[in-house]
Scaffold this active site. Structure first.
Site, PDB file in Angstrom:
ATOM      1  N   LEU A  12      -6.477 -21.304 -23.770  1.00  8.04           N
ATOM      2  CA  LEU A  12      -6.298 -20.662 -22.469  1.00  8.04           C
ATOM      3  C   LEU A  12      -6.588 -19.165 -22.553  1.00  8.04           C
ATOM      4  CD1 LEU A  12      -5.388 -20.512 -19.532  1.00  8.04           C
ATOM      5  CD2 LEU A  12      -3.006 -20.493 -20.321  1.00  8.04           C
ATOM      6  N   ALA A  56       2.067 -20.471 -27.378  1.00  5.35           N
ATOM      7  CA  ALA A  56       3.022 -21.569 -27.585  1.00  5.35           C
ATOM      8  C   ALA A  56       2.826 -22.145 -28.975  1.00  5.35           C
ATOM      9  CB  ALA A  56       2.804 -22.672 -26.547  1.00  5.35           C
ATOM     10  N   ASP A  98       2.911 -31.805 -19.749  1.00  7.91           N
ATOM     11  CA  ASP A  98       3.256 -33.175 -19.349  1.00  7.91           C
ATOM     12  C   ASP A  98       4.269 -33.808 -20.315  1.00  7.91           C
ATOM     13  OD1 ASP A  98       1.209 -32.871 -21.245  1.00  7.91           O
ATOM     14  OD2 ASP A  98       0.383 -34.862 -20.871  1.00  7.91           O
ATOM     15  N   TYR A 121       8.313 -30.989 -29.679  1.00  5.54           N
ATOM     16  CA  TYR A 121       7.445 -30.150 -28.843  1.00  5.54           C
ATOM     17  C   TYR A 121       7.878 -30.233 -27.380  1.00  5.54           C
ATOM     18  CZ  TYR A 121       3.261 -28.790 -26.195  1.00  5.54           C
ATOM     19  OH  TYR A 121       2.389 -28.217 -25.287  1.00  5.54           O
ATOM     20  N   LYS A 125       9.424 -27.229 -25.107  1.00  4.94           N
ATOM     21  CA  LYS A 125       8.721 -26.776 -23.899  1.00  4.94           C
ATOM     22  C   LYS A 125       9.641 -26.887 -22.683  1.00  4.94           C
ATOM     23  CE  LYS A 125       5.007 -25.557 -23.491  1.00  4.94           C
ATOM     24  NZ  LYS A 125       4.445 -24.165 -23.572  1.00  4.94           N
TER      25      LYS A 125
HETATM   26  N1  LIG Z   1      -3.304 -27.968 -25.818  1.00  5.53           N
HETATM   27  C1  LIG Z   1      -2.888 -28.915 -24.969  1.00  5.53           C
HETATM   28  O1  LIG Z   1      -3.368 -30.057 -24.956  1.00  5.53           O
HETATM   29  C2  LIG Z   1      -1.798 -28.589 -23.974  1.00  5.53           C
HETATM   30  C3  LIG Z   1      -1.314 -29.613 -23.143  1.00  5.53           C
HETATM   31  C4  LIG Z   1      -0.324 -29.306 -22.224  1.00  5.53           C
HETATM   32  C5  LIG Z   1       0.166 -28.008 -22.130  1.00  5.53           C
HETATM   33  N2  LIG Z   1      -0.304 -27.055 -22.966  1.00  5.53           N
HETATM   34  C6  LIG Z   1       0.257 -25.700 -22.870  1.00  5.53           C
HETATM   35  O2  LIG Z   1      -0.776 -24.816 -22.472  1.00  5.53           O
HETATM   36  C7  LIG Z   1      -0.524 -23.519 -23.004  1.00  5.53           C
HETATM   37  C8  LIG Z   1      -1.784 -22.990 -23.677  1.00  5.53           C
HETATM   38  O3  LIG Z   1      -2.092 -23.871 -24.742  1.00  5.53           O
HETATM   39  P1  LIG Z   1      -3.440 -23.726 -25.599  1.00  5.53           P
HETATM   40  O4  LIG Z   1      -4.032 -25.080 -25.694  1.00  5.53           O
HETATM   41  O5  LIG Z   1      -4.253 -22.574 -25.103  1.00  5.53           O
HETATM   42  O6  LIG Z   1      -2.787 -23.363 -27.016  1.00  5.53           O
HETATM   43  P2  LIG Z   1      -3.515 -23.027 -28.385  1.00  5.53           P
HETATM   44  O7  LIG Z   1      -4.988 -23.095 -28.242  1.00  5.53           O
HETATM   45  O8  LIG Z   1      -2.845 -23.833 -29.433  1.00  5.53           O
HETATM   46  O9  LIG Z   1      -3.134 -21.490 -28.591  1.00  5.53           O
HETATM   47  C9  LIG Z   1      -1.835 -21.136 -28.903  1.00  5.53           C
HETATM   48  C10 LIG Z   1      -1.625 -19.668 -28.563  1.00  5.53           C
HETATM   49  O10 LIG Z   1      -0.315 -19.345 -29.002  1.00  5.53           O
HETATM   50  C11 LIG Z   1      -0.369 -18.183 -29.782  1.00  5.53           C
HETATM   51  N3  LIG Z   1       0.568 -18.221 -30.906  1.00  5.53           N
HETATM   52  C12 LIG Z   1       0.822 -19.264 -31.730  1.00  5.53           C
HETATM   53  N4  LIG Z   1       1.690 -18.884 -32.691  1.00  5.53           N
HETATM   54  C13 LIG Z   1       1.979 -17.584 -32.447  1.00  5.53           C
HETATM   55  C14 LIG Z   1       2.819 -16.632 -33.077  1.00  5.53           C
HETATM   56  N5  LIG Z   1       3.539 -16.923 -34.168  1.00  5.53           N
HETATM   57  N6  LIG Z   1       2.882 -15.379 -32.548  1.00  5.53           N
HETATM   58  C15 LIG Z   1       2.155 -15.058 -31.454  1.00  5.53           C
HETATM   59  N7  LIG Z   1       1.337 -15.906 -30.818  1.00  5.53           N
HETATM   60  C16 LIG Z   1       1.264 -17.155 -31.314  1.00  5.53           C
HETATM   61  C17 LIG Z   1      -1.755 -18.133 -30.367  1.00  5.53           C
HETATM   62  O11 LIG Z   1      -1.971 -16.790 -30.695  1.00  5.53           O
HETATM   63  P3  LIG Z   1      -3.364 -16.195 -31.259  1.00  5.53           P
HETATM   64  O12 LIG Z   1      -4.099 -15.858 -30.029  1.00  5.53           O
HETATM   65  O13 LIG Z   1      -2.980 -15.025 -32.087  1.00  5.53           O
HETATM   66  O14 LIG Z   1      -4.007 -17.299 -32.036  1.00  5.53           O
HETATM   67  C18 LIG Z   1      -2.600 -18.734 -29.256  1.00  5.53           C
HETATM   68  O15 LIG Z   1      -3.041 -17.742 -28.346  1.00  5.53           O
HETATM   69  C19 LIG Z   1       0.697 -23.679 -23.924  1.00  5.53           C
HETATM   70  O16 LIG Z   1       1.852 -23.295 -23.225  1.00  5.53           O
HETATM   71  C20 LIG Z   1       0.760 -25.164 -24.195  1.00  5.53           C
HETATM   72  O17 LIG Z   1       2.074 -25.606 -24.482  1.00  5.53           O
HETATM   73  C21 LIG Z   1      -1.286 -27.297 -23.871  1.00  5.53           C
END
Ligand SMILES: NC(=O)c1ccc[n+]([C@@H]2O[C@H](COP(=O)([O-])OP(=O)(O)OC[C@H]3O[C@@H](n4cnc5c(N)ncnc54)[C@H](OP(=O)(O)O)[C@@H]3O)[C@@H](O)[C@H]2O)c1
Length: 287
Positions: A12, A56, A98, A121, A125
């Site tokens: 994102l 996250a 979800d 997880y 959340k």
């Molecule tokens: N992925 C899915 O399928 C999915 C499904 C439903 C909902 N969501 C929700 O959508 C949102 C965005 O998810 P996404 O897929 O973009 O996640 P992602 O690609 O896994 O990225 C995770 C983000 O969290 C940051 N992060 C992780 N550990 C950290 C730490 N220790 N300190 C600071 N930052 C940290 C990362 O920072 P860096 O930028 O430094 O790497 C990255 O920007 C989240 O709230 C997730 O729960 C995701």
């Protein structure tokens, strides 16, 4: 308008950077959310006019053995961001999932349906949602699902990688959900952070048809085969969840009911099938 985004190189956050290049992005090098003490003070000192939490702990299976880490990132960090939002009297946009539902409902999940997460997880959340709701009077919670992108790690990219070398892929057919392109989600978030303000509350940021992981894998492989990016398309064999054991339990029905009025009032359309074609094109070209 100064936008502070928690997260920098995730799916994102990467798309947000394209749409909101002037925003301030705090990746883990800027503030490690594993230790969220002091996050509220740091945000208050930065004094943004809107806060977006795109960070996250998203490793669903690993969270089962690292519940404390998942708790710090998914509950304590959003709680600190929510306290800062309240002190600054600015909106907090938080992203959820979800996986707060248990998947036993017969139809699509409405925003107000009871939550009952099956995994660490999902529980963390849900804890993040509760913290944001109780601490930040001005909040939007966007629940989304099955996020994919050309950036980061996700199901679509995994299928493309495996399809290049395997003759057969076995993919779960009894979990159903709505895939979401991170670029579509970012377009919605960018409009809200940029000043288009729907009523505060919780929404389902999804769109398009619901599919199984198996059907999504078929689409990915079909798109790669049509663009002649695969020497030979593998067989995609449908298997039940029982034949693909994972550390975390996942809901069988992950289908969120889209918040249609939010999408239409902000003039955003989520179109994951077109995005699958685009991501397949980008990822296979980069190889
Ligand atoms: N992925 C899915 O399928 C999915 C499904 C439903 C909902 N969501 C929700 O959508 C949102 C965005 O998810 P996404 O897929 O973009 O996640 P992602 O690609 O896994 O990225 C995770 C983000 O969290 C940051 N992060 C992780 N550990 C950290 C730490 N220790 N300190 C600071 N930052 C940290 C990362 O920072 P860096 O930028 O430094 O790497 C990255 O920007 C989240 O709230 C997730 O729960 C995701």
């Amino acid at each position: 308008m100064s936008v502070l985004v928690l997260g920098s190189s995730g799916q994102l956050a990467s798309h947000l950077k394209e749409l909101l290049p002037e925003a301030d992005y705090w990746g883990r090098a800027r503030f490690d959310l594993q230790n969220p003490a002091g996050l509220d003070e740091a945000i208050v000192a930065a004094a943004p006019s809107v806060i977006v939490n795109a960070a996250a702990y998203t490793a669903v299976d690993k969270a089962e053995s690292e519940p404390d880490s998942a708790w710090r990132l998914n509950v304590e960090a959003p709680a600190a961001a929510a306290r800062a939002a309240a002190r600054l009297d600015v909106p907090l946009l938080h992203v959820s999932t979800d996986y707060v539902f248990d998947g036993t409902k017969a139809g699509e999940y409405a925003v107000a349906d009871a939550c009952n997460p099956l995994s660490v997880y999902g529980r963390t959340k849900l804890g993040g949602e509760l913290a944001v709701r109780s601490l930040a009077p001005k909040h939007w919670i966007l629940r989304t699902s099955w996020v994919f992108s050309e950036h980061g790690a996700n199901f679509v990219k995994t299928i493309l990688r495996l399809a290049a070398t395997r003759e057969e892929l076995r993919v779960v057919m009894d979990q159903v959900g709505r895939p979401t392109y991170a670029g579509d989600l970012a377009a919605l978030v960018a409009r809200m952070a940029g000043g288009r303000r729907p009523p505060y509350g919780t929404y389902h940021a999804v769109g398009g048809a619901a599919v199984s992981w198996h059907a999504l894998a078929e689409r990915v492989v079909d798109a790669a085969a049509r663009s002649q990016r695969l020497a030979r398309a593998p067989r995609i064999v449908a298997i039940p969840t029982a034949e693909y054991p994972t550390a975390a339990r996942r809901p069988a029905n992950s289908v969120l009911m889209p918040s249609a009025e939010l999408m239409s009032s902000l003039d955003v359309r989520f179109d994951w099938p077109s995005a699958v074609e685009r991501v397949v094109g980008i990822v296979t070209k980069l190889r």
